[in-house]
Design a protein around this motif. Structure first.
Motif, PDB file in Angstrom:
ATOM      1  N   VAL A  68      43.259 -43.824 -65.575  1.00  0.00           N
ATOM      2  CA  VAL A  68      43.641 -45.195 -65.931  1.00  0.00           C
ATOM      3  C   VAL A  68      42.397 -46.075 -66.087  1.00  0.00           C
ATOM      4  CG1 VAL A  68      45.032 -47.184 -65.255  1.00  0.00           C
ATOM      5  CG2 VAL A  68      45.883 -44.901 -64.836  1.00  0.00           C
ATOM      6  N   LEU A  69      41.357 -45.821 -65.311  1.00  0.00           N
ATOM      7  CA  LEU A  69      40.111 -46.580 -65.499  1.00  0.00           C
ATOM      8  C   LEU A  69      39.494 -46.275 -66.863  1.00  0.00           C
ATOM      9  CD1 LEU A  69      38.099 -48.576 -64.313  1.00  0.00           C
ATOM     10  CD2 LEU A  69      36.867 -46.642 -63.334  1.00  0.00           C
ATOM     11  N   GLU A  71      41.176 -45.459 -69.457  1.00  0.00           N
ATOM     12  CA  GLU A  71      42.041 -46.187 -70.390  1.00  0.00           C
ATOM     13  C   GLU A  71      41.677 -47.674 -70.411  1.00  0.00           C
ATOM     14  OE1 GLU A  71      46.779 -46.424 -71.344  1.00  0.00           O
ATOM     15  OE2 GLU A  71      46.156 -46.595 -69.258  1.00  0.00           O
ATOM     16  N   ASP A  72      41.439 -48.264 -69.236  1.00  0.00           N
ATOM     17  CA  ASP A  72      41.022 -49.668 -69.167  1.00  0.00           C
ATOM     18  C   ASP A  72      39.748 -49.904 -69.976  1.00  0.00           C
ATOM     19  OD1 ASP A  72      43.063 -50.575 -67.581  1.00  0.00           O
ATOM     20  OD2 ASP A  72      41.873 -50.686 -65.742  1.00  0.00           O
ATOM     21  N   ARG A  77      40.406 -53.635 -71.567  1.00  0.00           N
ATOM     22  CA  ARG A  77      41.108 -54.471 -70.600  1.00  0.00           C
ATOM     23  C   ARG A  77      40.140 -54.755 -69.466  1.00  0.00           C
ATOM     24  NH1 ARG A  77      46.460 -50.765 -70.609  1.00  0.00           N
ATOM     25  NH2 ARG A  77      45.127 -49.481 -69.341  1.00  0.00           N
ATOM     26  N   PRO A  79      38.246 -54.136 -66.501  1.00  0.00           N
ATOM     27  CA  PRO A  79      38.091 -52.844 -65.827  1.00  0.00           C
ATOM     28  C   PRO A  79      38.565 -52.882 -64.376  1.00  0.00           C
ATOM     29  CG  PRO A  79      36.060 -53.488 -66.908  1.00  0.00           C
ATOM     30  CD  PRO A  79      36.987 -54.652 -66.980  1.00  0.00           C
ATOM     31  N   TRP A  82      44.232 -53.058 -64.046  1.00  0.00           N
ATOM     32  CA  TRP A  82      45.425 -52.233 -64.263  1.00  0.00           C
ATOM     33  C   TRP A  82      45.322 -50.943 -63.471  1.00  0.00           C
ATOM     34  CZ3 TRP A  82      50.132 -53.022 -65.165  1.00  0.00           C
ATOM     35  CH2 TRP A  82      50.991 -52.011 -65.598  1.00  0.00           C
ATOM     36  N   THR A  83      44.116 -50.421 -63.323  1.00  0.00           N
ATOM     37  CA  THR A  83      43.903 -49.220 -62.520  1.00  0.00           C
ATOM     38  C   THR A  83      44.364 -49.447 -61.085  1.00  0.00           C
ATOM     39  OG1 THR A  83      41.982 -48.647 -63.862  1.00  0.00           O
ATOM     40  CG2 THR A  83      42.174 -47.565 -61.729  1.00  0.00           C
ATOM     41  N   TYR A 123      49.981 -58.253 -62.674  1.00  0.00           N
ATOM     42  CA  TYR A 123      48.950 -58.236 -63.717  1.00  0.00           C
ATOM     43  C   TYR A 123      48.821 -59.621 -64.354  1.00  0.00           C
ATOM     44  CZ  TYR A 123      46.248 -56.210 -67.610  1.00  0.00           C
ATOM     45  OH  TYR A 123      45.271 -55.893 -68.521  1.00  0.00           O
TER      46      TYR A 123
END
Length: 179
Positions: A68-69, A71-72, A77, A79, A82-83, A123
């Motif tokens: 997910v990091l 992906e961020d 997004r 960093p 969202w992770t 978020y």
């Protein structure tokens, strides 16, 4: 000879990473540049939550955080925000495995929907507190609703194609260990 159980876990972890990279690749492709389209579901989130509920040993927290990091970073997004929320959500599920193991699918889906909505609001709250610009509420909510609606499909495909299922209370693996 290697341990067959260990080999199965490593195989499923590699499949998770491969699917995550493929989904990320699809999100980065400039397939349609028309403005105003509704966003698609977050399939990686659905896959992560479904696998954590069914087989938490397939998706350890460090693997989830790394994927997910990445992906961020690639989707530009903030960093780690969202992770952190995905890791927090997956750990909430992991801590309630004994309770969710015997839930019907409808109740599980409702639980996942509430978790996704909580992650969405946290978020947005983080964006609001730091005064960062964020997409419109309706646009972002459409993605969450699409993710909630696609969750049963992700669970079904995981079950049919990869055999990722919830173990029963007394279910044992091939080596006689409890799942």
């Amino acid at each position: 000879m290697g341990d067959p159980l260990r080999r199965d876990v490593l195989l499923h972890r590699a499949i998770y990473v491969a699917v995550a990279l493929f989904m990320l690749f699809l999100r980065l492709l400039p397939l349609d540049s028309t403005a105003g389209r509704l966003p698609g579901p977050d399939i990686l989130l659905c896959l992560t939550l479904a696998w954590v509920l069914r087989r938490p040993d397939y998706v350890p927290v460090l693997l989830i955080a790394t994927v997910v990091l990445l992906e961020d970073l690639l989707l530009m997004r903030p960093p780690g925000l969202w992770t952190a929320l995905v890791v927090l959500g997956s750990e909430v599920l992991r801590s309630r495995l004994a309770l969710t193991r015997e839930l019907s699918f409808l109740m599980e889906w409702l639980f996942i929907a509430m978790l996704m909505l909580a992650m969405f609001f946290l978020y947005r709250l983080a964006f609001a507190v730091t005064a960062l610009p964020q997409p419109g509420f309706g646009f972002a909510m459409a993605q969450v609703l699409a993710s909630i609606l696609v969750y049963p499909l992700v669970v079904g495909l995981s079950r049919i194609t990869l055999g990722v299922h919830k173990p029963g209370m007394g279910e044992l693996d091939d080596m006689g260990r409890r799942l």
